[in-house]
Design an enzyme around this catalytic site. Structure first.
Site, PDB file in Angstrom:
ATOM      1  N   SER A  41       0.804  -1.229   0.000  1.00 22.46           N
ATOM      2  CA  SER A  41       0.000   0.000   0.000  1.00 22.46           C
ATOM      3  C   SER A  41       0.833   1.273   0.000  1.00 22.46           C
ATOM      4  O   SER A  41       0.323   2.339  -0.343  1.00 22.46           O
ATOM      5  CB  SER A  41      -0.946   0.016   1.203  1.00 22.46           C
ATOM      6  OG  SER A  41      -0.218  -0.060   2.417  1.00 22.46           O
ATOM      7  N   ASP A 333      -2.136   8.716   7.595  1.00 22.45           N
ATOM      8  CA  ASP A 333      -3.108   7.920   8.339  1.00 22.45           C
ATOM      9  C   ASP A 333      -2.366   7.013   9.319  1.00 22.45           C
ATOM     10  O   ASP A 333      -1.222   7.305   9.691  1.00 22.45           O
ATOM     11  CB  ASP A 333      -4.027   7.139   7.386  1.00 22.45           C
ATOM     12  CG  ASP A 333      -3.265   6.146   6.505  1.00 22.45           C
ATOM     13  OD1 ASP A 333      -2.067   5.889   6.772  1.00 22.45           O
ATOM     14  OD2 ASP A 333      -3.866   5.605   5.557  1.00 22.45           O
ATOM     15  N   HIS A 336       0.565   5.232   6.673  1.00 23.30           N
ATOM     16  CA  HIS A 336       1.240   5.759   5.488  1.00 23.30           C
ATOM     17  C   HIS A 336       1.703   7.206   5.640  1.00 23.30           C
ATOM     18  O   HIS A 336       1.008   8.010   6.261  1.00 23.30           O
ATOM     19  CB  HIS A 336       0.300   5.663   4.273  1.00 23.30           C
ATOM     20  CG  HIS A 336      -0.287   4.296   4.103  1.00 23.30           C
ATOM     21  ND1 HIS A 336      -1.553   3.977   4.560  1.00 23.30           N
ATOM     22  CD2 HIS A 336       0.225   3.172   3.542  1.00 23.30           C
ATOM     23  CE1 HIS A 336      -1.808   2.704   4.287  1.00 23.30           C
ATOM     24  NE2 HIS A 336      -0.746   2.199   3.675  1.00 23.30           N
TER      25      HIS A 336
END
Length: 367
Positions: A41, A333, A336
Site C-alpha cells: 500500500s 493515516d 502511510h
C-alpha cells in the site's frame, strides 16, 4: 504468414511508442525508458480498487491533494514512486497494472497491492490482494505482451528492459498483517524472529531472481521502515522507555540486515549483469522522526486522518474530517506517510547516498 502492411503497422506502432517513452524522460543525466513497481500500500496506485478487501483507498479524503483526485493511493497526494517517477523525467504517473494493457506497458507498470506481502497468506485478514508471487507472475505476462512490440526479438526486448528501473518494496505486511497478528496467524508461534526473517528472505530471493530472469537488471529494493513507530503501533503501545515499540523495530531489523546481504550477494556475481540498490527506509524514517522540525513537520506521531489514540486505532474513514495543514504531518493515516514525506524521501534518495547502497538512484539510472 503476415502481410507487408501488417508488419508496417506494427513497426510504426513500435516506433511511436518508443518515441513517446523517450519523450516522457526529460534530458537529465539519468534517463530511463520505463519504470516497473512492485510493492504494497505504500506504493499501490489503484490495483486494489476492484478487489473485495478492506485495504482500499479509493474514497475521499484519500487523494485530496492529488491532481487526479481519488485514485486508490493510500495517501493525500503522491506516493514515493510517483515522486521518483517525476525525478526520472516521466511526464505522467506510472499506471496501475489493473488498468494497463497494450503499448502503454512499454513505459512501465505499477503492480503494487495494498496488504500484499512476500508470503501469499499475508494480508488475508483484510481480504483480497495481489501477493509478490502474483505480482511477479503479472510482470511475466507483461513481458509476453511486450514481446509482440519487438516482433519476437528477445535480444531487443532484453536490451530494452535492461535500461528500465525496477522498484520492489515488500516485507512490511509480512510483519504487520502476519507475524505480529497472532490472533489470525500462527507464524509467530511457528517461527522465531530469526527463522521468520530467514524464511522471508529465502522467498524474496527467489522472487527477485525471477524478476532478473524476466529481464530486470537495475533494481531498487527497500528495507522495512520503522513500523514500530507508525501511529497504528503507537496507538497500541504502552511502553515507557521509548516512544516507539522497539521490540517490533528490533525484529524487522533482522530482515533488513539480511536484505542488505542479499543485495551484496546479487551485486557480487550471483546475478551477472544486474545492479541492485538497497534503499534504507528504516534509517530514513528514523531521521524524518528525529529531525522532523528541520523538515517542517510539527506532528510526527499522529495521522492527519484517523480515529482514536494517535489517530491510529482506526485508519482514515470515508469523508472524515482531516487535519488542516497536511504539510505539518509526517503521517497521513495510521500506516502511510503524507505526500510531503514521500517527496522528501524521493529527493533524498535520488541523488544522494545517505540512504542508498552502493550508489544513489540517479547513479543507477546512468549505468
Amino acid at each position: 504468414m503476415r502481410s507487408f502492411s501488417a508488419d508496417l503497422v506494427l513497426s510504426v506502432t513500435l516506433l511511436l511508442v518508443l518515441l513517446a517513452t523517450r519523450a516522457c524522460a526529460q534530458p537529465q543525466q539519468g534517463q530511463v525508458p520505463c519504470f516497473f513497481i512492485f510493492g504494497d500500500s505504500l506504493v499501490d496506485n489503484g490495483n486494489n480498487n476492484r478487489l473485495v478487501t478492506l485495504s482500499r483507498a479509493n474514497y475521499r479524503p484519500y487523494g485530496i491533494d492529488f491532481p487526479q483526485g481519488v485514485t486508490g493511493r493510500f495517501t493525500n497526494g503522491r506516493t514515493y514512486v510517483d515522486a521518483l517517477a517525476q525525478l526520472f523525467g516521466f511526464r505522467n504517473y506510472i499506471p496501475p497494472y489493473a488498468r494497463t494493457r497494450g503499448p502503454a506497458l512499454l513505459r512501465g507498470v505499477n503492480y503494487a497491492s495494498g496488504a500484499a506481502g512476500i508470503r501469499d497468506e499475508t494480508g488475508n485478514n483484510l481480504g483480497g490482494h495481489t501477493s509478490m508471487n502474483q505480482q511477479v507472475a503479472n510482470f511475466g505476462m507483461t513481458v509476453e505482451q511486450m514481446r509482440r512490440y519487438f516482433r519476437g526479438d528477445n535480444n531487443a526486448l532484453t536490451s530494452y528492459l535492461s535500461k528500465c528501473i525496477f522498484y520492489s518494496g515488500m516485507g512490511s505486511n509480512d510483519y504487520l498483517n502476519n507475524y505480529f497478528m497472532s490472533d489470525f496467524y500462527s507464524t509467530s508461534r511457528d517461527f522465531t524472529s530469526n527463522a521468520f526473517a530467514a524464511v522471508l528472505l529465502q522467498d524474496y530471493t527467489r522472487q527477485l531472481t525471477q524478476l532478473y530472469a524476466l529481464g530486470a537488471r537495475k533494481v531498487i529494493v527497500t528495507a522495512i521502515g520503522q513500523i514500530g513507530c507508525i501511529p497504528y503501533q503507537l496507538a497500541r503501545y504502552n511502553g515507557t522507555n521509548s516512544r516507539c515499540n522497539e521490540k517490533i523495530n528490533n525484529v524487522i531489523s533482522l530482515f533488513n540486515s539480511g536484505l542488505l546481504k542479499l543485495v551484496q550477494n546479487f551485486n557480487n556475481g550471483q546475478l551477472p549483469g544486474a545492479k541492485f540498490v538497497y534503499l534504507d527506509s528504516y534509517k530514513s524514517s528514523n531521521d524524518l522522526s528525529l529531525n522532523g522540525t528541520s523538515f517542517g513537520f510539527e506532528v510526527i506521531d499522529k495521522g492527519c486522518c484517523g480515529v482514536g489514540r494517535n489517530n491510529g486505532q482506526i485508519t482514515c474513514l470515508p469523508l472524515q474530517q482531516i487535519c488542516q495543514d497536511r504539510s505539518k504531518y509526517l503521517y497521513w493515516d495510521a500506516f502511510h506517510p503524507t505526500e510531503v514525506a514521500n517527496i522528501l524521501l524521493a529527493k533524498e534518495t535520488y541523488n544522494s547516498q545517505t540512504y542508498t547502497y552502493p550508489m544513489s538512484i540517479q547513479q543507477l539510472t546512468m549505468l
